[in-house]
Scaffold this motif. Sequence first.
Motif: not given
Length: 393
Positions: A54-55, A150, A153, A174, A176, A179
């Motif tokens: 996501g970053t 963003d 989430q 993201s 990860n 999530k």
Amino acid sequence: MYEIGKEEIDEVSKVIIDRNFFRYKLNGLSECEVFENAVAEKLNVKYALLVTSGTNAIVCALAGLGIGPGDEVIIPSYTFVATSLAVTIVGAIPIMANVDCELGISISEIESCITVHTKAIIPVHMDGLASDMDSIMKLAGERDLFVIEDTAQAFGGSYNGKRLGTIGDAGCFSFNCDKILTAGEGGLVVTNDRALYEKMFCMMDGSGPFNPCNKDIFTETMPFFGMSMRVSNITAAILNVQLKRLDRILDTLSERKDIIVAELSMITDISIVAGSDRSGDCSTKLHIRFSDPSIAAAVGAKLRASKILAYPPTMQPAHVCWKWTKMLGDNFKPYHPKVNPFCVNDNDYNYPMAKYMNSIDIIMSCLKYDIDYDLSLQETLVLAKRMKEIIQA
Ligand SMILES: Cc1ncc(COP(=O)(O)O)c(C=O)c1O
């Protein structure tokens, strides 16, 4: 992680048995491309690009929009630290704006943060709650700013009928391990802008435009800076199954949250944070708002003593900017002051705690509870009644 199992194992096994890891395929579609097409259709957006996190999705969007050293990017005070780190990775400066009572970035606070150096706003749909996208888009249009959502989430959430992540210039997700959909790690960036997509593709894979598999994407060899954020087909194979689970995951969460909200709405001196569109909330979390932080703290202690894990959001220090501003100051050093010509004094970009007192008050007046996916509806009702009793006591 809400649901993962045999179907993911089978799809990963196929990738390994076929030795088919690379995201490009000369004939036909790779697992990565299948996912990108399916997710674009699901979110109703033209272009979707898988990346490693996501970053990195935010980094692709920022770099693709031409944001770099000397530029300022406005982000909320309540977000995971990665939002700000992505901004510093491209050499720009994150400016944190206070949040409103719905825990989204406050419009008046954005306005007060805008300077001649501001290039973009990153609203964060934190905890699955939609930010006030109409007001953000209006302000961005008036002030000629980019909007990068963003949505790390909030996969699958919506705002006024549009999927979160598809309203701004780009949306970042993201995958990860905590999530809504997950492959352990992974990210996605979406856009409707062809030129931006091509630049972000180069960011994802610096050699992408030279690869004959991509001849349909690039009409000419694109000269744009690129990195290596390619995802393997193993990640994509998992995500292809996860995407099919999305509607059930969101329905299951919202059924449970609705039960708790209905029960708690009978209590007069609390309210429930709904974001800017309750119907589009992903329902991963419940936020109970009290009249002040001391009451929230006292009730939180009682709930936790009864094994109900309701906690102040500040218990996750990576989520509140006043816990990580010092680290940001250190990150700027490479750009400061030589590369960032606007930053002339050491204190230009310090972040005084006093600036965030509004956010601190709003956030600490809330208790956050993670909706328990594995409880039955009956068990959720029992839990909700117990919560109500404790809060009212
Ligand atoms: C709001 C927010 N933004 C960005 C990220 C970064 O995503 P990743 O961990 O995949 O790099 C996260 C991840 O937790 C997040 O919650």
